[in-house]
Design a protein around this motif. Sequence first.
Motif, PDB file in Angstrom:
ATOM      1  N   LEU A 234       0.826  -1.205   0.000  1.00  0.00           N
ATOM      2  CA  LEU A 234       0.000   0.000   0.000  1.00  0.00           C
ATOM      3  C   LEU A 234       0.862   1.257   0.000  1.00  0.00           C
ATOM      4  CD1 LEU A 234      -2.792   1.290   0.194  1.00  0.00           C
ATOM      5  CD2 LEU A 234      -2.648   1.083   2.681  1.00  0.00           C
ATOM      6  N   VAL A 235       1.900   1.245   0.832  1.00  0.00           N
ATOM      7  CA  VAL A 235       2.801   2.403   0.869  1.00  0.00           C
ATOM      8  C   VAL A 235       3.484   2.598  -0.480  1.00  0.00           C
ATOM      9  CG1 VAL A 235       4.899   3.319   1.928  1.00  0.00           C
ATOM     10  CG2 VAL A 235       3.136   2.278   3.354  1.00  0.00           C
ATOM     11  N   ALA A 236       3.898   1.471  -1.089  1.00  0.00           N
ATOM     12  CA  ALA A 236       4.538   1.577  -2.399  1.00  0.00           C
ATOM     13  C   ALA A 236       3.577   2.122  -3.447  1.00  0.00           C
ATOM     14  CB  ALA A 236       5.069   0.205  -2.827  1.00  0.00           C
ATOM     15  N   GLY A 237       2.297   1.666  -3.368  1.00  0.00           N
ATOM     16  CA  GLY A 237       1.306   2.190  -4.311  1.00  0.00           C
ATOM     17  C   GLY A 237       1.078   3.683  -4.120  1.00  0.00           C
ATOM     18  N   VAL A 238       0.951   4.096  -2.835  1.00  0.00           N
ATOM     19  CA  VAL A 238       0.763   5.522  -2.566  1.00  0.00           C
ATOM     20  C   VAL A 238       1.993   6.322  -3.004  1.00  0.00           C
ATOM     21  CG1 VAL A 238       0.430   7.218  -0.725  1.00  0.00           C
ATOM     22  CG2 VAL A 238      -0.861   5.080  -0.698  1.00  0.00           C
ATOM     23  N   ALA A 239       3.183   5.767  -2.714  1.00  0.00           N
ATOM     24  CA  ALA A 239       4.407   6.474  -3.127  1.00  0.00           C
ATOM     25  C   ALA A 239       4.507   6.572  -4.643  1.00  0.00           C
ATOM     26  CB  ALA A 239       5.633   5.752  -2.555  1.00  0.00           C
ATOM     27  N   LEU A 240       4.121   5.488  -5.325  1.00  0.00           N
ATOM     28  CA  LEU A 240       4.146   5.526  -6.785  1.00  0.00           C
ATOM     29  C   LEU A 240       3.154   6.549  -7.324  1.00  0.00           C
ATOM     30  CD1 LEU A 240       5.146   4.356  -9.467  1.00  0.00           C
ATOM     31  CD2 LEU A 240       3.367   2.593  -9.273  1.00  0.00           C
ATOM     32  N   PHE A 241       1.951   6.571  -6.730  1.00  0.00           N
ATOM     33  CA  PHE A 241       0.956   7.556  -7.161  1.00  0.00           C
ATOM     34  C   PHE A 241       1.452   8.974  -6.890  1.00  0.00           C
ATOM     35  CE2 PHE A 241      -2.648  10.305  -6.073  1.00  0.00           C
ATOM     36  CZ  PHE A 241      -3.356  10.265  -7.267  1.00  0.00           C
ATOM     37  N   ALA A 242       2.035   9.172  -5.680  1.00  0.00           N
ATOM     38  CA  ALA A 242       2.550  10.509  -5.356  1.00  0.00           C
ATOM     39  C   ALA A 242       3.688  10.901  -6.292  1.00  0.00           C
ATOM     40  CB  ALA A 242       3.015  10.543  -3.897  1.00  0.00           C
ATOM     41  N   ALA A 243       4.552   9.933  -6.599  1.00  0.00           N
ATOM     42  CA  ALA A 243       5.665  10.240  -7.509  1.00  0.00           C
ATOM     43  C   ALA A 243       5.160  10.588  -8.902  1.00  0.00           C
ATOM     44  CB  ALA A 243       6.625   9.057  -7.567  1.00  0.00           C
ATOM     45  N   MET A 244       4.176   9.817  -9.382  1.00  0.00           N
ATOM     46  CA  MET A 244       3.625  10.120 -10.706  1.00  0.00           C
ATOM     47  C   MET A 244       2.898  11.458 -10.700  1.00  0.00           C
ATOM     48  SD  MET A 244       2.218   6.330 -11.765  1.00  0.00           S
ATOM     49  CE  MET A 244       1.650   6.914 -13.352  1.00  0.00           C
ATOM     50  N   TRP A 245       2.167  11.737  -9.597  1.00  0.00           N
ATOM     51  CA  TRP A 245       1.479  13.025  -9.516  1.00  0.00           C
ATOM     52  C   TRP A 245       2.478  14.172  -9.456  1.00  0.00           C
ATOM     53  CZ3 TRP A 245       1.416  16.892  -5.803  1.00  0.00           C
ATOM     54  CH2 TRP A 245       0.432  17.864  -5.962  1.00  0.00           C
ATOM     55  N   GLN A 246       3.555  13.970  -8.670  1.00  0.00           N
ATOM     56  CA  GLN A 246       4.588  15.012  -8.590  1.00  0.00           C
ATOM     57  C   GLN A 246       5.284  15.194  -9.935  1.00  0.00           C
ATOM     58  OE1 GLN A 246       5.110  16.945  -5.935  1.00  0.00           O
ATOM     59  NE2 GLN A 246       6.590  18.123  -7.127  1.00  0.00           N
ATOM     60  N   MET A 247       5.526  14.075 -10.620  1.00  0.00           N
ATOM     61  CA  MET A 247       6.142  14.182 -11.939  1.00  0.00           C
ATOM     62  C   MET A 247       5.234  14.942 -12.894  1.00  0.00           C
ATOM     63  SD  MET A 247       7.441  11.082 -14.411  1.00  0.00           S
ATOM     64  CE  MET A 247       8.457  10.440 -13.060  1.00  0.00           C
ATOM     65  N   LEU A 248       3.918  14.641 -12.831  1.00  0.00           N
ATOM     66  CA  LEU A 248       2.975  15.363 -13.683  1.00  0.00           C
ATOM     67  C   LEU A 248       2.934  16.837 -13.324  1.00  0.00           C
ATOM     68  CD1 LEU A 248       0.785  15.304 -15.861  1.00  0.00           C
ATOM     69  CD2 LEU A 248      -0.871  14.705 -14.094  1.00  0.00           C
ATOM     70  N   ALA A 249       2.945  17.135 -12.007  1.00  0.00           N
ATOM     71  CA  ALA A 249       2.946  18.538 -11.591  1.00  0.00           C
ATOM     72  C   ALA A 249       4.216  19.243 -12.052  1.00  0.00           C
ATOM     73  CB  ALA A 249       2.801  18.630 -10.067  1.00  0.00           C
ATOM     74  N   ASN A 250       5.354  18.551 -11.944  1.00  0.00           N
ATOM     75  CA  ASN A 250       6.609  19.152 -12.416  1.00  0.00           C
ATOM     76  C   ASN A 250       6.568  19.406 -13.909  1.00  0.00           C
ATOM     77  OD1 ASN A 250       7.556  18.980  -9.796  1.00  0.00           O
ATOM     78  ND2 ASN A 250       8.676  17.076 -10.142  1.00  0.00           N
ATOM     79  N   ARG A 251       5.994  18.455 -14.658  1.00  0.00           N
ATOM     80  CA  ARG A 251       5.881  18.644 -16.097  1.00  0.00           C
ATOM     81  C   ARG A 251       4.979  19.831 -16.425  1.00  0.00           C
ATOM     82  NH1 ARG A 251      10.016  16.246 -18.704  1.00  0.00           N
ATOM     83  NH2 ARG A 251      10.316  14.102 -17.980  1.00  0.00           N
ATOM     84  N   GLU A 252       3.863  19.942 -15.694  1.00  0.00           N
ATOM     85  CA  GLU A 252       2.963  21.067 -15.941  1.00  0.00           C
ATOM     86  C   GLU A 252       3.643  22.389 -15.594  1.00  0.00           C
ATOM     87  OE1 GLU A 252      -0.503  20.275 -13.681  1.00  0.00           O
ATOM     88  OE2 GLU A 252      -1.309  18.772 -15.100  1.00  0.00           O
ATOM     89  N   ALA A 253       4.378  22.419 -14.451  1.00  0.00           N
ATOM     90  CA  ALA A 253       5.088  23.647 -14.088  1.00  0.00           C
ATOM     91  C   ALA A 253       6.154  23.977 -15.130  1.00  0.00           C
ATOM     92  CB  ALA A 253       5.724  23.484 -12.707  1.00  0.00           C
ATOM     93  N   ALA A 254       6.877  22.950 -15.587  1.00  0.00           N
ATOM     94  CA  ALA A 254       7.891  23.198 -16.622  1.00  0.00           C
ATOM     95  C   ALA A 254       7.251  23.679 -17.916  1.00  0.00           C
ATOM     96  CB  ALA A 254       8.700  21.919 -16.875  1.00  0.00           C
ATOM     97  N   ALA A 255       6.061  23.121 -18.239  1.00  0.00           N
ATOM     98  CA  ALA A 255       5.362  23.567 -19.451  1.00  0.00           C
ATOM     99  C   ALA A 255       4.922  25.024 -19.317  1.00  0.00           C
ATOM    100  CB  ALA A 255       4.163  22.657 -19.723  1.00  0.00           C
ATOM    101  N   GLU A 256       4.439  25.391 -18.105  1.00  0.00           N
ATOM    102  CA  GLU A 256       4.037  26.781 -17.904  1.00  0.00           C
ATOM    103  C   GLU A 256       5.236  27.725 -18.005  1.00  0.00           C
ATOM    104  OE1 GLU A 256       2.068  26.984 -14.195  1.00  0.00           O
ATOM    105  OE2 GLU A 256       0.281  25.853 -14.856  1.00  0.00           O
ATOM    106  N   VAL A 257       6.355  27.332 -17.383  1.00  0.00           N
ATOM    107  CA  VAL A 257       7.560  28.177 -17.476  1.00  0.00           C
ATOM    108  C   VAL A 257       8.031  28.285 -18.924  1.00  0.00           C
ATOM    109  CG1 VAL A 257       9.986  28.339 -16.776  1.00  0.00           C
ATOM    110  CG2 VAL A 257       8.259  27.658 -15.111  1.00  0.00           C
ATOM    111  N   PHE A 258       7.991  27.153 -19.638  1.00  0.00           N
ATOM    112  CA  PHE A 258       8.401  27.187 -21.035  1.00  0.00           C
ATOM    113  C   PHE A 258       7.470  28.063 -21.864  1.00  0.00           C
ATOM    114  CE2 PHE A 258       8.308  25.317 -25.342  1.00  0.00           C
ATOM    115  CZ  PHE A 258       9.630  25.504 -25.686  1.00  0.00           C
ATOM    116  N   GLU A 259       6.159  27.982 -21.555  1.00  0.00           N
ATOM    117  CA  GLU A 259       5.210  28.824 -22.284  1.00  0.00           C
ATOM    118  C   GLU A 259       5.470  30.301 -22.002  1.00  0.00           C
ATOM    119  OE1 GLU A 259       0.358  29.263 -22.868  1.00  0.00           O
ATOM    120  OE2 GLU A 259       1.200  27.857 -21.413  1.00  0.00           O
TER     121      GLU A 259
END
Length: 397
Positions: A234-259
């Motif tokens: 369960l912890v690994a699943g939550v960590a994986l979800f959090a990591a993917m969500w953080q990666m998506l958030a980082n990508r969105e922030a990078a996309a906004e900065v790039f824009e």
Amino acid sequence: MRVVVEQSAPAGSGLRGGFRRVEGSLRPRLRGFLAWWTGALASCLPARVRDLFELSPRRLLLRRVGADLQLALWRGDDVRPLAGVPVAALADDGRDPLSALLAPRVADVPRWLVLPAATVLRRRLTLPAAAGERLREVLGFEIDRQTPFTAADVSYDARVLNRRGDDQLEVELVVVPKATLDAALAGLGPLASTLSGVDAADAAGQPLGINLMGDARRHRREDPWRRRNAVLLLVAGVALFAAMWQMLANREAAAEVFEQQVDEAVRQARGASLEKRRLLDLVEGGAFLQAARAGAPTMVEVMDELARRLPDDTYLEKLSVEGDRVLLIGLSREASALVGRLQGSPLWTSPALAGALQPDPRTRMDRFTLTATLVTAPPDAPQPATNAEAPGAAGGP
């Protein structure tokens, strides 16, 4: 001996029977793949690490030798003897008799009784490869023909020995009379209820890898790591979800900065383009004015030419140049002859009086208004000579 067993599906089974066959064929293959996969991963780890996380398959083997019970630890192909315990010394007080004799990590290992090779009956058979999916069920129908016992009088199991091509399997049927099995279990006393399975030894004394104990008698040991593994999963699943969500958030922030960077670059590019256009306009305008100035006579040249051509009794009150139009307003005693004097100049053309002459009673001269058109030449045209004396020119006023 070759045995071919064919079972036809009951009439009316239809699509449901097809699904059951598919499910029956996929389930053992999936279990086999998972077992192979986990075993391959575990083999990459050191033996101590595998033992620490209980990744290595281990069994505590029990053998009845006379009045003693021999204990051995089986790990894969390695069997390590541990100790011998008199069966009479095993107290039946409701507690585990081996908990005080073995280390906790060894006492929690699944326990298997190993029967002597002489107590079991083994038969080798050749079956179609399709029978491997339900091997134990298929061999249950062969007990009456391959052994002197009936299926109700024995406990049995089967194992695959070899695969012949893609359509045949070489298997082994192992049976033991229930009376013999019950006697062996009764000889263990209180340990019989703690067994997870019953195996049989081969001619060399090694376990065959079968289980002759029925499902109802097997002792189900609860895995102590089960809850911890579930929590870790369960912890690994939550960590994986959090990591993917953080990666998506980082990508969105990078996309906004790039824009934003792209918008800033576009704005700067537009500003630079506008400044370039303005600079080009200024350069072109300056070049045009310079060309216009280079092609048109200067005011000094115009005034010098007028001074040469106008008579001494002529006075100018106003001299203006607007574009290529020259305007002269003044007084002269020879106003009617001024047009003739101004003609033929290289600096202007078409001199003419604008309006009638007006006599001035104070000076006794005529007031005149003259217009002319300046001569403009291309930038590369030779400039007109202005130093030559005009015929009949007088000094300036």
